[in-house]
Design an enzyme around this catalytic site. Structure first.
Site, PDB file in Angstrom:
ATOM      1  N   LYS A  71       0.845  -1.191   0.000  1.00 24.00           N
ATOM      2  CA  LYS A  71       0.000   0.000   0.000  1.00 24.00           C
ATOM      3  C   LYS A  71       0.878   1.238   0.000  1.00 24.00           C
ATOM      4  O   LYS A  71       1.875   1.288   0.726  1.00 24.00           O
ATOM      5  CB  LYS A  71      -0.848  -0.009   1.291  1.00 24.00           C
ATOM      6  N   LYS A  95       5.201   2.123   8.357  1.00 25.44           N
ATOM      7  CA  LYS A  95       4.044   2.918   8.790  1.00 25.44           C
ATOM      8  C   LYS A  95       2.813   2.037   9.003  1.00 25.44           C
ATOM      9  O   LYS A  95       2.121   2.154  10.017  1.00 25.44           O
ATOM     10  CB  LYS A  95       3.757   3.962   7.700  1.00 25.44           C
ATOM     11  N   LYS A 107       5.184   2.269  -3.016  1.00 25.70           N
ATOM     12  CA  LYS A 107       5.072   3.680  -3.394  1.00 25.70           C
ATOM     13  C   LYS A 107       5.240   3.797  -4.898  1.00 25.70           C
ATOM     14  O   LYS A 107       5.863   2.940  -5.524  1.00 25.70           O
ATOM     15  CB  LYS A 107       6.182   4.501  -2.707  1.00 25.70           C
ATOM     16  N   THR A 191      -4.523  12.701   6.967  1.00 26.45           N
ATOM     17  CA  THR A 191      -3.101  12.779   7.320  1.00 26.45           C
ATOM     18  C   THR A 191      -2.896  13.866   8.370  1.00 26.45           C
ATOM     19  O   THR A 191      -2.258  13.652   9.416  1.00 26.45           O
ATOM     20  CB  THR A 191      -2.241  13.035   6.072  1.00 26.45           C
ATOM     21  N   ASN A 222      -1.981  19.448   1.254  1.00 27.85           N
ATOM     22  CA  ASN A 222      -3.108  18.826   1.950  1.00 27.85           C
ATOM     23  C   ASN A 222      -2.829  18.620   3.450  1.00 27.85           C
ATOM     24  O   ASN A 222      -3.575  19.098   4.308  1.00 27.85           O
ATOM     25  CB  ASN A 222      -3.439  17.491   1.263  1.00 27.85           C
ATOM     26  N   SER A 359      -7.174   5.370   4.432  1.00 19.98           N
ATOM     27  CA  SER A 359      -7.146   4.630   3.159  1.00 19.98           C
ATOM     28  C   SER A 359      -7.579   3.179   3.392  1.00 19.98           C
ATOM     29  O   SER A 359      -8.309   2.595   2.589  1.00 19.98           O
ATOM     30  CB  SER A 359      -5.736   4.622   2.563  1.00 19.98           C
TER      31      SER A 359
HETATM   32  N1  GLU Z   1       0.831   8.939   0.566  1.00 17.62           N
HETATM   33  C1  GLU Z   1       0.373   8.776   1.903  1.00 17.62           C
HETATM   34  C2  GLU Z   1       1.513   8.373   2.815  1.00 17.62           C
HETATM   35  O1  GLU Z   1       2.661   8.645   2.559  1.00 17.62           O
HETATM   36  C3  GLU Z   1      -0.846   7.878   2.002  1.00 17.62           C
HETATM   37  C4  GLU Z   1      -0.667   6.469   1.506  1.00 17.62           C
HETATM   38  C5  GLU Z   1      -1.970   5.692   1.401  1.00 17.62           C
HETATM   39  O2  GLU Z   1      -3.010   6.226   1.757  1.00 17.62           O
HETATM   40  O3  GLU Z   1      -1.909   4.555   0.937  1.00 17.62           O
HETATM   41  O4  GLU Z   1       1.300   7.844   3.876  1.00 17.62           O
END
Ligand code: GLU
Length: 433
Positions: A71, A95, A107, A191, A222, A359
């Site tokens: 993810k 994370k 990513k 976030t 954001n 998410s």
């Molecule tokens: N891009 C965000 C992060 O760095 C969200 C990732 C997601 O929602 O999968 O955590």
């Protein structure tokens, strides 16, 4: 090697050996986490509005899938490259483990300045990326989301493109979609809200009075906007704000909703106070991004990009508390220097985990075909952030380590027990079933 030229991925994984000492994890598993599972680089030909063809480069890295499908977001940035995407994918693995959601990390990125594209070019690029990575992603394999300079509308285009390729509606392939297209309520500010919940936990432990607590926010995308807005609503004094062009400072604090309104309308961070539609300038000093980081504030919130605080400027940082809303804003060397000075850093893999947590809620709702109200999203997010913050904080206190090491040790213990559930060397080398 200078920090600026060092690989971001190598710098990111340097935490592993240090944190492993405080975690329940087999050394074999640590070795595995030093190598991403799979990396894909693609070329995306896009027909531009003037009729010419331009070819963009995109990436998707899946770091580790031990705890579930991978993810992580997709960023559009002129400086995006494979090294950065690898580091970001590694952070996603950690994370997701910190907050205990059943995902591994991934990513994506495209090397592009999206501000130079028309809306139609942006749509063609986004759909083109999905065409190239369609066999690599999927609702049960690898699930993208927004990141720097991508948004809900782009996620909607990507979901639509993927669904067309698969010839069936597949909302769970991507999160952060518009609510009308299967997105979750509360994903837009998740976030920033997750970071806000972490700050509330600190407030409780430190006995802060919000109206006497000064905050500087670097980055007004954001996440930066939402955390500033929530803190301001609680009475915190937001004394400095910046975006990629520079920043504003006022010791009296700013009216954050007015600044967001102005940024929406003009794309600029300007010191204003708005009453209804009428906005007036308020006194402020212009400051650079570098100056903002060095302000004497109680709370510093880097919410922009990586490597903002390095060994160079770390000695000049005055804030006693740093909340990493961006991914990787502090290099490992700078992090060590700041921790030695007793500065508390709430690390990115905890502080900004609210985004991926909601998410996850979105993905669950898509799979169930049943949608929650905003209150339920907030309640569930709050519960997770509070619980995991507390576990990390306690590990930090018990082991007398910095909070980053504690957060990684917490994550590694979860990854370690998942790996051990399939058997490690100690199990296999040790006799019969
Ligand atoms: N891009 C965000 C992060 O760095 C969200 C990732 C997601 O929602 O999968 O955590």
């Amino acid at each position: 090697m200078s920090e600026q030229s060092q690989s971001l991925f190598e710098d990111a994984i340097s935490v592993l050996d240090r944190a492993a000492a405080y975690a329940d994890i087999d050394p074999e598993a640590i070795e595995k986490l030093k190598h991403p599972r799979a990396m894909l680089t693609v070329s995306i030909p896009v027909r531009m509005d003037d009729g010419s063809l331009q070819v963009f480069t995109g990436y998707r890295v899946q770091h580790d899938g031990t705890r579930g499908p991978t993810k992580g977001g997709i960023r559009y940035h002129p400086k995006a490259d494979i090294d950065e995407v690898k580091a970001l994918a590694f952070w996603m693995t950690c994370k997701c483990a910190v907050v205990g959601i059943p995902y591994g990390g991934a990513k994506g990125g495209i090397t592009v300045n999206p501000k130079e594209l028309s809306r139609m070019e942006l749509e063609r690029l986004s759909r083109g990326f999905v065409q190239q990575v369609a066999d690599f992603i999927g609702p049960d394999t690898d699930i993208p989301a927004p990141d720097v300079y991508t948004n809900a509308m782009i996620m909607g285009w990507m979901m639509d493109e993927y669904s067309k390729i698969q010839r069936h509606h597949t909302p769970a392939v991507i999160t952060g979609k518009p609510v009308e297209l299967g997105g979750s309520l509360g994903r837009d500010d998740a976030t920033g809200r997750g970071a806000y919940y972490c700050i509330k936990e600190l407030e409780e432990r430190k006995g802060w009075n919000p109206s006497e607590t000064t905050v500087a926010v670097q980055g007004f995308g954001n996440a930066g906007q939402h955390v500033a807005k929530l803190l301001h609503a609680d009475g915190y004094k937001i004394v400095a704000i910046s975006d990629s062009h520079g920043g504003i400072y006022s010791p009296d604090g700013f009216d954050v909703p007015s600044i967001i309104k102005m940024k929406d309308e003009t794309r600029e961070v300007r010191a204003v106070y708005c009453s209804g539609a009428l906005c007036e300038s308020v006194p402020s000093t212009s400051i650079s991004n570098a100056e903002l980081l060095e302000l004497d504030v109680d709370l510093l919130i880097p919410a922009a990009l990586e490597k903002q605080i390095t060994a160079d400027n770390a000695p000049r940082i005055q804030a006693q508390h740093i909340i990493e809303v961006a991914n990787g804003p502090i290099t490992s060397e700078a992090s060590r220097m700041l921790s030695e000075r007793g500065i508390l850093i709430v690390p990115d893999i905890l502080a900004n985990a609210g985004g991926v947590t909601v998410s996850y809620f979105e993905w669950v709702q898509n799979k169930a075909g049943y949608y929650w109200d905003l209150e339920e999203v907030h309640e569930r997010l709050h519960k997770i952030m509070r619980r995991e913050f507390d576990l990390v904080y306690r590990r930090m206190m018990d082991k007398e380590i910095d909070m980053r090491t504690a957060a990684y040790a917490h994550a590694l213990s979860r990854i370690g027990t998942a790996i051990a559930a399939q058997g490690t060397r100690a199990y296999f080398a040790n006799g019969t079933a």
